[in-house]
Enzyme design. Structure first.
Site, PDB file in Angstrom:
ATOM      1  N   GLU A  79       0.811  -1.211   0.000  1.00 35.04           N
ATOM      2  CA  GLU A  79       0.000   0.000   0.000  1.00 35.04           C
ATOM      3  C   GLU A  79       0.850   1.268   0.000  1.00 35.04           C
ATOM      4  O   GLU A  79       0.349   2.358   0.271  1.00 35.04           O
ATOM      5  CB  GLU A  79      -0.950  -0.014   1.203  1.00 35.04           C
ATOM      6  CG  GLU A  79      -1.954  -1.156   1.127  1.00 35.04           C
ATOM      7  CD  GLU A  79      -2.945  -1.168   2.278  1.00 35.04           C
ATOM      8  OE1 GLU A  79      -4.139  -1.399   2.014  1.00 35.04           O
ATOM      9  OE2 GLU A  79      -2.530  -0.957   3.430  1.00 35.04           O
ATOM     10  N   HIS A  98      -2.292   5.328   7.637  1.00 40.53           N
ATOM     11  CA  HIS A  98      -3.385   4.526   7.066  1.00 40.53           C
ATOM     12  C   HIS A  98      -3.700   3.400   8.036  1.00 40.53           C
ATOM     13  O   HIS A  98      -2.817   2.616   8.398  1.00 40.53           O
ATOM     14  CB  HIS A  98      -2.995   3.958   5.709  1.00 40.53           C
ATOM     15  CG  HIS A  98      -3.923   2.894   5.211  1.00 40.53           C
ATOM     16  ND1 HIS A  98      -5.294   3.059   5.175  1.00 40.53           N
ATOM     17  CD2 HIS A  98      -3.683   1.632   4.752  1.00 40.53           C
ATOM     18  CE1 HIS A  98      -5.855   1.960   4.688  1.00 40.53           C
ATOM     19  NE2 HIS A  98      -4.898   1.073   4.445  1.00 40.53           N
ATOM     20  N   HIS A 100      -6.852   0.411   9.530  1.00 39.09           N
ATOM     21  CA  HIS A 100      -8.100  -0.324   9.318  1.00 39.09           C
ATOM     22  C   HIS A 100      -8.915  -0.241  10.604  1.00 39.09           C
ATOM     23  O   HIS A 100      -9.486  -1.231  11.057  1.00 39.09           O
ATOM     24  CB  HIS A 100      -7.807  -1.785   8.965  1.00 39.09           C
ATOM     25  CG  HIS A 100      -6.985  -1.963   7.726  1.00 39.09           C
ATOM     26  ND1 HIS A 100      -6.529  -3.197   7.311  1.00 39.09           N
ATOM     27  CD2 HIS A 100      -6.527  -1.072   6.806  1.00 39.09           C
ATOM     28  CE1 HIS A 100      -5.832  -3.064   6.192  1.00 39.09           C
ATOM     29  NE2 HIS A 100      -5.810  -1.770   5.874  1.00 39.09           N
ATOM     30  N   TYR A 125     -13.394  19.660  17.220  1.00 37.84           N
ATOM     31  CA  TYR A 125     -12.078  19.092  16.931  1.00 37.84           C
ATOM     32  C   TYR A 125     -12.074  18.271  15.654  1.00 37.84           C
ATOM     33  O   TYR A 125     -11.061  18.211  14.951  1.00 37.84           O
ATOM     34  CB  TYR A 125     -11.580  18.273  18.124  1.00 37.84           C
ATOM     35  CG  TYR A 125     -11.060  19.170  19.219  1.00 37.84           C
ATOM     36  CD1 TYR A 125      -9.778  19.712  19.160  1.00 37.84           C
ATOM     37  CD2 TYR A 125     -11.874  19.524  20.294  1.00 37.84           C
ATOM     38  CE1 TYR A 125      -9.309  20.566  20.142  1.00 37.84           C
ATOM     39  CE2 TYR A 125     -11.416  20.382  21.280  1.00 37.84           C
ATOM     40  CZ  TYR A 125     -10.135  20.895  21.200  1.00 37.84           C
ATOM     41  OH  TYR A 125      -9.679  21.764  22.175  1.00 37.84           O
ATOM     42  N   HIS A 165     -12.558  -0.476   3.702  1.00 44.41           N
ATOM     43  CA  HIS A 165     -11.113  -0.617   3.884  1.00 44.41           C
ATOM     44  C   HIS A 165     -10.595   0.200   5.073  1.00 44.41           C
ATOM     45  O   HIS A 165     -10.127  -0.378   6.038  1.00 44.41           O
ATOM     46  CB  HIS A 165     -10.419  -0.207   2.580  1.00 44.41           C
ATOM     47  CG  HIS A 165      -8.962  -0.489   2.532  1.00 44.41           C
ATOM     48  ND1 HIS A 165      -8.274  -0.635   1.343  1.00 44.41           N
ATOM     49  CD2 HIS A 165      -8.027  -0.634   3.508  1.00 44.41           C
ATOM     50  CE1 HIS A 165      -7.004  -0.876   1.595  1.00 44.41           C
ATOM     51  NE2 HIS A 165      -6.819  -0.867   2.901  1.00 44.41           N
TER      52      HIS A 165
END
Length: 211
Positions: A79, A98, A100, A125, A165
Site C-alpha cells: 500500500e 493509514h 483499518h 475538533y 477498507h
C-alpha cells in the site's frame, strides 16, 4: 549529511513510538495499517510489509527516494502507493497514517453515506483536525487503480476514507496525522452510536469560524 542522518534517526524512533501507541490502544491490529513520514530532503520512511505496528524496529523501516523508489530497509508495504499519492497531492504534508480502525471501516461500509463528505461535523475538533472526509470507491487491496481514485479525492482533502477498507490521513507532521486519524476514528464511533437518532451537527457558520 549528518543533519539528515540525525533527522532520519529521530523520525524512525517517532514512527515506532506512534505505531506502538496506535496498536496498544486497539486502533490497529495484526499486521494491518501503515505509517510513513517524509524527511526534509524528500525521502520517505515507511513501515514495511507484514509488520505489526506494535513491534516495529527503526532499522527495518523501508526507505524511499524523493522520486518514490525503494532504496533500502525491509520490503515495503503493497500500500506504499497510497502514501505516495497523498504526498503528491498534499505537498505540505510530512506524514501519512493509514489504518483499518474498526469504527471508521464500519462507517465506510454503510449504505447511503455522502461520498463527498462521509461524516457530519459533530464536534469542533473533528472540523479542525479532519474537516471533510470524501469516500474513495472500493478497490481490492494493492490495486493500482486505487491510486488514481485516492489522488482525485486528496486534491481537496487531507483525509480520505477507502470504502470497505479504512482511512488514509496526511498531516504536516507525524503527530498531526496521528491526531487527525484518532479524531476521525472517535467521530466515526460517535456517528455509529448516534445512528438512528436525531442529531445536531455544527452549523455551516460554526464550521467556517473554526476553519
Amino acid at each position: 549529511m549528518s543533519a539528515i542522518l540525525s533527522e532520519a534517526t529521530k523520525l524512525r524512533d517517532q514512527i515506532v513510538s506512534v505505531g506502538k501507541s496506535l496498536f496498544d490502544r486497539g486502533l490497529t491490529f495484526g499486521s494491518t495499517g501503515n505509517i510513513s513520514a517524509r524527511l526534509s530532503n524528500g525521502e520517505i520512511l515507511m513501515t514495511p510489509t507484514n509488520a505489526s505496528l506494535g513491534s516495529l524496529e527503526p532499522e527495518h523501516l523501508s526507505r524511499f527516494s524523493a522520486e518514490g523508489v525503494h532504496i533500502d530497509g525491509d520490503k515495503p508495504t503493497k500500500e506504499a502507493f497510497l502514501h505516495q499519492c497523498m504526498y503528491c497531492q498534499r505537498r505540505e504534508s510530512g506524514a501519512v497514517v493509514h489504518l483499518h480502525s474498526t469504527h471508521s471501516v464500519a462507517v465506510s461500509i454503510l449504505a447511503n453515506i455522502d461520498p463527498e463528505d462521509v461524516l457530519p461535523p459533530l464536534t469542533a475538533y473533528y472540523v479542525m483536525r479532519v474537516g471533510s472526509l470524501p469516500l474513495v470507491p472500493y478497490y481490492p487491496p494493492g490495486d493500482k487503480a486505487l491510486a488514481e481514485a485516492v489522488a482525485t479525492r486528496a486534491e481537496k482533502s487531507h483525509a480520505v476514507l477507502l470504502a470497505n477498507h479504512g482511512p488514509v490521513v496526511a498531516g504536516k507532521t507525524l503527530l498531526d496525522a496521528q491526531y487527525a486519524t484518532e479524531e476521525l476514528e472517535e467521530t466515526a464511533k460517535l456517528y455509529l452510536l448516534l445512528h438512528g437518532h436525531r442529531i445536531r451537527p455544527l452549523t455551516p457558520e460554526q464550521r467556517r469560524a473554526l476553519r
